[in-house]
Design an enzyme around this catalytic site. Structure first.
Site, PDB file in Angstrom:
ATOM      1  N   ASP A 241       0.704   3.560   2.387  1.00  0.00           N
ATOM      2  CA  ASP A 241       0.458   4.129   3.705  1.00  0.00           C
ATOM      3  C   ASP A 241      -0.742   5.059   3.563  1.00  0.00           C
ATOM      4  O   ASP A 241      -1.702   4.698   2.913  1.00  0.00           O
ATOM      5  CB  ASP A 241       1.720   4.811   4.248  1.00  0.00           C
ATOM      6  CG  ASP A 241       1.735   4.876   5.772  1.00  0.00           C
ATOM      7  OD1 ASP A 241       1.381   3.849   6.400  1.00  0.00           O
ATOM      8  OD2 ASP A 241       2.082   5.916   6.333  1.00  0.00           O
TER       9      ASP A 241
ATOM     10  N   ASP B  55       0.844  -1.195   0.000  1.00  0.00           N
ATOM     11  CA  ASP B  55       0.000   0.000   0.000  1.00  0.00           C
ATOM     12  C   ASP B  55       0.877   1.242   0.000  1.00  0.00           C
ATOM     13  O   ASP B  55       2.096   1.147   0.113  1.00  0.00           O
ATOM     14  CB  ASP B  55      -0.907  -0.001   1.238  1.00  0.00           C
ATOM     15  CG  ASP B  55      -0.100  -0.085   2.522  1.00  0.00           C
ATOM     16  OD1 ASP B  55       0.378   0.964   2.975  1.00  0.00           O
ATOM     17  OD2 ASP B  55       0.065  -1.198   3.067  1.00  0.00           O
TER      18      ASP B  55
END
Length: 288
Positions: free
Chosen positions: A210, A208
């Site tokens: 973040d 991802d």
């Protein structure tokens, strides 16, 4: 020198297929039970021991992981090298979800964990300027190339305590610090591996962005698991290719990993706690 590889599987990597003479073993340590039993066997002719970091089924949180027991158990089994696989968030635009990164530096912001095998009665300070083994890292790069997996070389891993994900302010701060990826388990694992005089490399799977990235939603477990599932096979392919990439190691690691304690013990021999020394039989037995 005969090498035995310890694999610590992170989120999404709970097993290794293709092991010959595979068996799950319980390894007792002075630091308590490891995260799970350890799967041992031979992979393409190389001795290998696999430990699922969070336990099969993901039952341990980052803060409560038995880090010392895990490293001690692998050392006790005769491992000379450790490849740690972990899931991380990206703090850089050019490290998108799905990419792999070879970590070589850490910023440790964890605070609720035991970070050393040593302590009162037997103090040691190991060098940690270069926390991973460059030689093992080069072999992982070679294995990734053989497996057709794109692997970015070199990254700074910000270790947060968790288990919550970052706030937006924290995510922005860590980017300003120059961190490249963020996760919850890189330390004290790497620090303990250095104390145990084991060569250590970190293969990070980006799941991802973040929460700093304006074009992406905040991190959630469902999105992380989806990316992990897609990448788990790639991680296993790198591991499968690693034995062929390993070089015959001379009597000593060129990076000095296997001699980290030579100048680290500071407590006078007559002042050392015998009970703690006894617990360190696998970690520091060659000096104690």
């Amino acid at each position: 020198m005969q090498r035995k590889i310890g694999i610590i599987g992170g989120s999404g990597v709970y097993q290794i297929s293709g092991l010959e003479a595979a068996q799950w073993q319980e390894v007792a340590t002075p630091w308590g039970a490891a995260s799970d039993q350890i799967l041992t066997g031979r992979l393409n002719g190389t001795e290998l021991a696999f430990l699922p970091r969070h336990g099969r089924g993901h039952v341990h949180s980052p803060s409560s992981l038995p880090y010392r027991a895990n490293i001690d158990a692998l050392k006790r089994l005769g491992c000379t090298d450790i490849l740690a696989v972990s899931a991380v968030g990206s703090l850089r635009e050019d490290l998108p979800p799905g990419d792999f990164v070879l970590v070589d530096q850490y910023i440790d912001r964890s605070f609720a964990r035991e970070k050393s095998f040593f302590g009162e009665g037997l103090v040691a300070h190991v060098g940690f300027a270069h926390p991973t083994c460059a030689r093992l890292g080069a072999e992982v790069l070679s294995a990734a190339a053989s497996a057709g997996v794109k692997l970015h070389q070199g990254a700074t891993y910000l270790v947060m305590e968790g288990p919550q994900f970052s706030t937006l302010a924290e995510s922005r701060l860590y980017r300003q610090w120059g961190a490249d990826v963020i996760g919850m388990t890189g330390c004290p694992e790497a620090k303990l591996a250095r104390e145990a005089e084991l060569c250590y490399a970190s293969l990070a799977m980006v799941t991802d962005f973040d929460c700093w990235h304006p074009g992406h939603d905040a991190v959630d477990v469902a999105a992380v698991i989806a990316t992990l599932s897609a990448n788990a096979d790639k991680a296993r392919n790198v591991i499968a290719a690693l034995p062929a990439a390993l070089e015959a190691r001379p009597g000593a690691c060129p990076c000095g990993c296997d001699r980290a304690l030579d100048t680290a013990l500071i407590t006078a021999s007559e002042k050392r706690d015998p009970a703690l020394a006894a617990k360190l039989d696998a970690i520091a037995g060659r000096l104690l």
